[in-house]
Design an enzyme around this catalytic site. Structure first.
Site, short mmCIF file in Angstrom:
data_model
loop_
_atom_site.label_atom_id
_atom_site.label_comp_id
_atom_site.label_asym_id
_atom_site.label_seq_id
_atom_site.Cartn_x
_atom_site.Cartn_y
_atom_site.Cartn_z
N LYS A 272 0.84 -1.20 0.00
CA LYS A 272 0.00 0.00 0.00
C LYS A 272 0.88 1.25 0.00
CE LYS A 272 -3.82 -2.11 -0.50
NZ LYS A 272 -4.63 -2.86 0.45
C1 LIG Z 1 -5.65 -3.91 0.80
C2 LIG Z 1 -7.10 -3.63 0.91
C3 LIG Z 1 -7.83 -3.91 2.07
C4 LIG Z 1 -7.28 -4.71 3.21
O1 LIG Z 1 -6.18 -4.16 3.80
P1 LIG Z 1 -5.39 -5.03 4.89
O2 LIG Z 1 -4.56 -4.01 5.60
O3 LIG Z 1 -4.57 -6.03 4.14
O4 LIG Z 1 -6.39 -5.68 5.77
C5 LIG Z 1 -9.14 -3.51 2.14
N1 LIG Z 1 -9.74 -2.88 1.11
C6 LIG Z 1 -9.08 -2.61 -0.02
C7 LIG Z 1 -9.80 -1.87 -1.11
C8 LIG Z 1 -7.76 -3.00 -0.18
O5 LIG Z 1 -7.13 -2.76 -1.34
#
Ligand SMILES: *Cc1c(COP(=O)(O)O)cnc(C)c1O
Length: 429
Positions: A220
């Protein structure tokens, strides 16, 4: 192996040493590494002073009143619906174009995710379809209702790739239908929207929803390895999320074991184990400092792609907008399949063979067995997302991308389009 594959790809080998571009490479510097080491040496590993600092600094970065650090965005979303009291049998609107997490947390509560089709250009939730789905619910003509009445209580929009939805339209829709909004902001830090150039910037998390949830997963926009954050302007919601993030205990460990705290605690709810560690927060604090710099670097990659691929008629590029600060978490292109001899999966294979890592965001939820078999959705319920799914590819975009890597991605996309374009003069000649 790579070079054999290269020569097998029609018209794509140029005889040079192949460049390998990963889909994503995290941007972790010496500051993060040193801070993790010093945290390990400090003797305080789990939730403590580093998490407190990370929460404070994150809240101020998005102009939120309260921030609670958690071990994932999924945990943040789960505790957000927990804290606002989502009940069994209630329905929540969510986009079908999203990751598993947005929907599963609704199922955790035995509530019902009502999927909504997407905008063909941004991939964000299509509010006109959200209206249609609410109407269909009222007429009891959605597949899994079996004659039940379903009360739609809220919505969880996603700002796909960090391209914000129009918040005026979103909030007006929610108000008109008496819905709460929890934002899945997993892609949207830092990202902002304004109504026009006279408006101020509204950063995702700056009172843009009842609760906004962010992800610090490895790929991310900022990372703590695994991690998440819930921000809200409601103290009551923040307190509830914090309580439920650590077994429903009335004090967290730092409060209990630090000099100022009390050893005693009370269990007031059956909570979860969703707290973030100080080791992770140590990474987060430094990522946060560089968040805007890294966003600008991704923006530069995006601008390079937009200008270099502008004249490639076989693909459509993501939109850029003066009234948005795009986090550029993703750079999704759309193949114009009618002008190509190959399909999306074959296109991805060619990219891979030339050393370009890519991904697809996403196979829509209604095309997964869980949502087809348990809830009865099918492709006809979501014509736009079903079509988009066949056309989209996310190209590599990350802050540490080199110029050589960007050029390689652009050249590879251009070469594949030229080699497999349909009915063109150049192919016929
Ligand atoms: C990555 C992601 C999540 C989940 O994030 P985590 O930190 O891995 O739980 C939720 N929603 C979207 C749209 C994502 O891309």
């Amino acid at each position: 192996m790579q070079s054999t594959l290269l020569t097998e790809t029609r018209g794509i080998s140029n005889g040079k040493i192949p460049v390998q571009v990963p889909f994503f490479r995290p941007h972790v510097g010496d500051e993060e590494i040193n801070e993790v080491v010093s945290t390990l040496r400090s003797g305080w590993l789990t939730t403590g002073p580093k998490v407190n600092a990370f929460e404070r600094e994150f809240a101020s970065a998005v102009n939120a009143r309260h921030a609670v650090a958690l071990n994932s965005c999924t945990a943040a979303l789960h505790l957000a619906v927990e804290a606002i009291g989502l009940r069994e049998g209630e329905a929540v609107l969510i986009p079908t174009m999203t990751f598993a997490a947005t929907a599963e947390i609704i199922l955790y509560k035995k509530a019902v995710p009502v999927l909504v089709d997407c905008d063909p250009v941004t991939g964000n939730m299509d509010l006109a379809d959200a209206e249609r789905k609410i109407e269909a619910l009222k007429r009891r003509c959605l597949p899994y209702l079996r004659g039940r009445d379903l009360n739609v209580v809220g919505m969880i929009p996603v700002h796909v790739g960090g391209h914000m939805m129009n918040l005026d339209e979103l909030k007006a829709f929610a108000r008109a239908n008496n819905l709460w909004i929890i934002e899945d902001g997993a892609h949207a830090f830092p990202a902002a929207w304004r109504a026009n150039s006279a408006d101020r910037w509204h950063f995702c998390g700056d009172d843009t929803a009842l609760v906004t949830c962010f992800s610090f997963y490895a790929n991310k926009t900022i990372t703590t390895g695994e991690g998440g954050m819930a921000v809200t302007s409601s103290k009551a919601i923040a307190d509830k999320i914090r309580l439920m993030s650590l077994h429903g205990l009335s004090h967290d460990a730092w409060g209990r074991f630090s000099g100022t705290g009390n050893w005693d605690y009370q269990i007031v709810q059956p909570g979860y184990k969703y707290n973030l560690t100080d080791i992770a927060a140590a990474i987060g604090c430094h990522q946060l400092t560089r968040a805007e710099e890294m966003r600008k670097q991704r923006e530069a990659v995006a601008e390079f792609y937009l200008s270099s691929l502008n004249d490639v008629s076989e693909i459509a590029l993501p939109v850029n907008d003066d009234d948005r600060i795009n986090s550029w978490h993703l750079f999704p292109i759309r193949l114009k399949l009618h002008s190509l001899e190959i399909n999306r999966n074959e296109f991805i294979e060619k990219l891979k063979n030339s050393g370009v890592g890519c991904s697809v965001h996403w196979r829509p939820l209604h095309m997964h067995p869980l949502y087809q078999e348990r809830l009865g959705w099918n492709e006809n319920h979501f014509p736009t997302a079903s079509q988009l799914w066949k056309e989209i590819i996310s190209l590599p975009i990350f802050s540490s991308m080199t110029f050589e890597e960007m050029v390689h991605v652009v050249e590879t996309v251009k070469q594949i389009c030229a080699a497999y374009q349909k009915n063109t003069v150049s192919r016929a000649a």
